[in-house]
Write an enzyme that holds these catalytic residues in place. Structure first.
Site, PDB file in Angstrom:
ATOM      1  N   HIS A 409       0.804  -1.217   0.000  1.00  0.00           N
ATOM      2  CA  HIS A 409       0.000   0.000   0.000  1.00  0.00           C
ATOM      3  C   HIS A 409       0.841   1.272   0.000  1.00  0.00           C
ATOM      4  CE1 HIS A 409      -3.770   1.859  -0.128  1.00  0.00           C
ATOM      5  NE2 HIS A 409      -4.372   1.306   0.900  1.00  0.00           N
ATOM      6  N   ASP A 413      -2.287   1.634  -4.540  1.00  0.00           N
ATOM      7  CA  ASP A 413      -3.550   1.933  -3.859  1.00  0.00           C
ATOM      8  C   ASP A 413      -4.600   0.888  -4.226  1.00  0.00           C
ATOM      9  OD1 ASP A 413      -2.516   4.232  -2.676  1.00  0.00           O
ATOM     10  OD2 ASP A 413      -2.976   5.454  -4.434  1.00  0.00           O
TER      11      ASP A 413
END
Length: 437
Positions: A409, A413
């Protein structure tokens, strides 16, 4: 007669040293050209080192469990001819610089001078030479953990520990941080966290980790600490994939002499999705993102001993389905028979783990560093599913499969990770039954 120094050969980009596992011949034995004389282990694979010449082994320079650097002499052979061989001359300077000094050799040869009270746990990887120096200098395990190693995977080299000994008087005494003052859990690292000790109960069996299991454990802990993992899931109808394989597997095996598995199809779909979303095919270096030119697919493979290895399909985007099938079968065979070369496990930019081969529906795989994503493929199961037709919705028996996509992350995304997974899903669900192989 001439003297020939057998060198530790280059084992691929990034591999600078290897550990001696076992010698297949003894001093005094006669060996022939291309005979495998010693088994070695890197942080990825085990392999054999052949001798390029015939002769007699007169001296073994690196013993079992010792670490040798690439290009360093590991044995001396006596061969036909006069004088030293060119290989010996080329490496004389390197051999001299890597050899222990006289005082260290004296320490190793004289066990009475080594402090027997200094013991080290299995948390630290120490070569016999480094361990001997640490024992001679009464360096504790706590002090060793404070030394920043310059070797492979941060290992402590002879130069590191000798430099520490030289400057030891200027080093602050190591302190134990009280529990109430401990740093937040997010700052804890694998090297600083104390190893948990559990007392075995009566009847329990204690099984020491083998070398590969220790490496796997260390890499998995590091991977989870480095990358914040997020996982997306999707269920895919792979009925067309199953039909296509059933139609082509006999023809392919007859023509190529090899099995046609589902993995080439999965790899082909993943490659297409990476081409759609190239920012999945990246690595992180500090505050920079390195966008990879090549698409090299790692293929998580279970070994007969229960360990795991990830051979790599290089330039998977340049291979046809037939080429992928051959490359996958070759890597899987050599992985399970300990015939992989070090370069076979290097350079992956994205990894696939087929948890369905164990009957599992789905999994949440750990991202191998320095990659930023990994796909887990679950078992293909026949289920009733709703199909839309021109005449309305119907229920039919279909071949369904879960996929789970774990991604880092920091740079991937949810939208990118989720769209990448959806594209793999679409390529598989809309597989053309007329695809040639």
């Amino acid at each position: 007669m001439a003297e020939y120094k057998l060198l530790l050969p280059s084992m691929g980009e990034g591999v600078m040293e290897a550990t001696i596992i076992t010698w297949l011949f003894n001093e005094g034995d006669i060996v022939k050209e291309d005979d495998s004389v010693v088994e070695i282990a890197t942080d990825k694979v085990d392999s054999d080192v052949p001798t390029p010449v015939s002769g007699k082994i007169v001296k073994i320079l690196k013993q079992k469990d010792e670490v040798a650097k690439v290009g360093e002499a590991i044995a001396i052979l006596e061969i036909e001819g006069e004088g030293n061989t060119p290989a010996s001359e080329e490496t004389s300077a390197e051999t001299q610089t890597s050899a222990p000094d006289a005082e260290t050799l004296k320490t190793i040869e004289d066990p009475l001078k080594v402090s027997a009270s200094t013991e080290f746990s299995g948390d630290l990887y120490l070569s016999p030479l480094v361990k001997s120096i640490a024992q001679q200098e009464n360096i504790s395990e706590t002090e060793l953990k404070s030394i920043k190693g310059s070797g492979l995977e941060g290992r402590i080299t002879k130069e590191d520990i000798l430099a520490y000994v030289k400057n030891r008087g200027n080093q602050p005494a190591p302190q134990t941080t009280p529990v109430q003052q401990a740093a937040p859990a997010i700052q804890t690292t694998a090297t600083s966290a104390p190893a948990s000790t559990i007392t075995a109960a009566a009847g329990d069996e204690i099984i020491p980790m083998d070398r590969m299991r220790k490496i796997i454990a260390e890499n998995m802990v590091k991977a989870k600490q480095i990358a914040p993992h997020v996982t997306s899931f999707i269920e895919t109808d792979v009925t067309n994939v199953v039909k296509w394989r059933n139609k082509n597997k006999a023809v392919f095996e007859k023509r190529e002499g090899e099995k046609l598995t589902f993995m080439p199809i999965f790899v082909k779909a993943v490659v297409k999705a990476i081409q759609d979303f190239p920012m999945i095919n990246v690595s992180i270096s500090g505050e920079n993102i390195i966008k990879k030119k090549n698409i090299n697919i790692g293929m998580a493979t279970a070994l007969p001993d229960g360990n795991l290895i990830v051979p790599v399909i290089k330039n998977a985007d340049q291979l046809s389905l037939s080429g992928l099938a051959k490359a996958i079968n070759d890597l899987a065979y050599r992985a399970r028979n300990k015939k992989l070369r070090p370069e076979d496990t290097q350079g992956a930019t994205y990894t696939i783990s087929n948890v369905g081969s164990f009957g599992n529906l789905m999994g949440t795989p750990i991202i191998p560093q320095p990659q930023v994503a990994i796909l887990a493929i679950g078992a293909i199961v026949k289920k009733p599913a709703v199909l839309e037709t021109p005449d309305g919705d119907v229920i039919a028996i279909r071949n369904l499969m879960f996929m789970s996509h774990s991604y880092d992350h920091r740079v991937v995304d949810g939208s990118l990770g989720g769209m990448m997974l959806k594209h793999v899903h679409d390529y598989l669900e809309n597989w053309d039954l007329n695809t040639e192989i």
